[in-house]
Design an enzyme around this catalytic site. Structure first.
Site, mmCIF file in Angstrom:
data_model
loop_
_atom_site.group_PDB
_atom_site.id
_atom_site.type_symbol
_atom_site.label_atom_id
_atom_site.label_comp_id
_atom_site.label_asym_id
_atom_site.label_seq_id
_atom_site.Cartn_x
_atom_site.Cartn_y
_atom_site.Cartn_z
ATOM 1 N N SER A 80 0.890 -1.180 -0.070
ATOM 2 C CA SER A 80 0.060 -0.110 0.076
ATOM 3 C C SER A 80 1.058 1.186 -0.237
ATOM 4 O O SER A 80 2.155 1.215 -0.331
ATOM 5 C CB SER A 80 -0.914 -0.114 1.211
ATOM 6 O OG SER A 80 -2.087 1.006 1.187
ATOM 7 N N ASN A 81 0.189 2.407 0.253
ATOM 8 C CA ASN A 81 1.072 3.713 0.469
ATOM 9 C C ASN A 81 0.420 4.594 1.614
ATOM 10 O O ASN A 81 -0.308 4.112 2.330
ATOM 11 C CB ASN A 81 0.931 4.552 -0.827
ATOM 12 C CG ASN A 81 -0.365 4.745 -1.591
ATOM 13 O OD1 ASN A 81 -1.018 5.404 -0.778
ATOM 14 N ND2 ASN A 81 -0.897 4.096 -2.529
ATOM 15 N N HIS A 82 1.134 5.802 1.710
ATOM 16 C CA HIS A 82 0.886 6.559 2.879
ATOM 17 C C HIS A 82 -0.216 7.489 2.611
ATOM 18 O O HIS A 82 -0.440 8.422 3.357
ATOM 19 C CB HIS A 82 2.030 7.394 3.521
ATOM 20 C CG HIS A 82 3.089 6.393 3.950
ATOM 21 N ND1 HIS A 82 2.833 5.910 4.938
ATOM 22 C CD2 HIS A 82 4.528 6.302 3.880
ATOM 23 C CE1 HIS A 82 4.099 5.173 5.429
ATOM 24 N NE2 HIS A 82 4.881 5.459 4.351
ATOM 25 N N SER A 83 -1.081 7.268 1.564
ATOM 26 C CA SER A 83 -2.147 8.440 1.499
ATOM 27 C C SER A 83 -3.157 8.391 2.548
ATOM 28 O O SER A 83 -3.622 7.243 3.005
ATOM 29 C CB SER A 83 -2.706 7.935 -0.005
ATOM 30 O OG SER A 83 -4.145 8.458 0.308
#
Ligand code: C5P
Length: 230
Positions: free
Chosen positions: A29-32
């Site tokens: 995933s990512n930090h959004s």
């Protein structure tokens, strides 16, 4: 907030990260944080639009008057977006969609082995949601607004993305600036949009995401009304 009437424009907004399973307990995933997309949804609803928020996993309350559809993966977000976009007047792709997913998520938890120090994962490309929405045929195609998070050459990369994905407008921001963008409450942006003859732009200085959201919604609605009246 103003209650959306049956004749209010329908807006579909994607927000947050996507989560791509590697096995039953792990994911990519990512930090959004989803803050920008949620601020856009809240603002659009406050201005009287009917809003559907297609959201990846985030820790945010659903804004008042907004219909929220939870998804996890890019493929699920793609499916929901292409189902809803043809009836919408405006589509805003604010989600930080994972570019790749595991070719096949393992059915059981991946085990650490004693005999090897490396693990190779094969990833496959996810669909480009906003490009597919922008490619919908006339009559089913909403006004399409994308986002671009860049760390350099902001304007050039944003112009390129606007053209390559076939968008009507793009909101580009410099994610290398401390205290702005990812996870923070503030953002600065460059808005770029097409007119029949050329591209135009507007520089939005650092400001709370809620304020920037209002500017983006106003601007998109203005462009949309110019197109439909014109
Ligand atoms: O190519 P890039 O990820 O920088 O483009 C960002 C824009 O494209 C955002 O509007 C994002 O929501 C959208 N996007 C998408 N589907 C993808 C990748 C990006 O809708 N698979």
């Amino acid at each position: 907030p103003v209650a959306a009437s049956a004749s209010a424009p329908h807006m579909v907004i994607t927000a947050g990260p996507t989560r791509e399973a590697l096995d039953p307990v792990r994911y990519l995933s990512n930090h959004s944080s989803g803050k920008m997309g949620y601020a856009l949804a809240a603002e659009a609803a406050a201005q009287g639009a009917r809003v559907t928020l297609i959201s990846g996993p985030v820790n945010l309350p659903t804004p008042q008057g907004v219909e929220r559809l939870n998804v996890e993966t890019a493929v699920q977000m793609h499916e929901a977006s292409l189902k809803l976009a043809p009836q919408a007047a405006l589509f805003i792709g604010c989600a930080a969609v994972a570019d790749y997913r595991a070719e096949s998520a393992a059915e059981h938890k991946l085990k650490k082995t004693d005999d090897r120090d490396t693990l190779t994962l094969t990833l496959v490309k996810n669909p480009d949601i906003i490009a597919d929405v922008a490619a919908l045929p006339k009559g089913q195609r909403p006004f399409v607004v994308g986002f671009a998070a860049e760390t350099q050459n902001i304007e050039r990369y944003a112009q390129d993305k606007l053209a390559r994905k076939g968008l009507d407008m793009i909101v580009a921001n410099d994610v290398s600036q401390q205290g702005l963008g990812f996870g923070s409450d503030d953002n600065a942006a460059l808005l770029l949009w097409r007119t029949p003859t050329h591209n135009e732009q507007l520089v939005a200085p650092p400001q709370p995401k809620t304020q920037l959201a209002a500017l983006i919604i106003q601007h998109a609605l203005k462009q949309l009304s110019l197109i439909s009246s014109g």
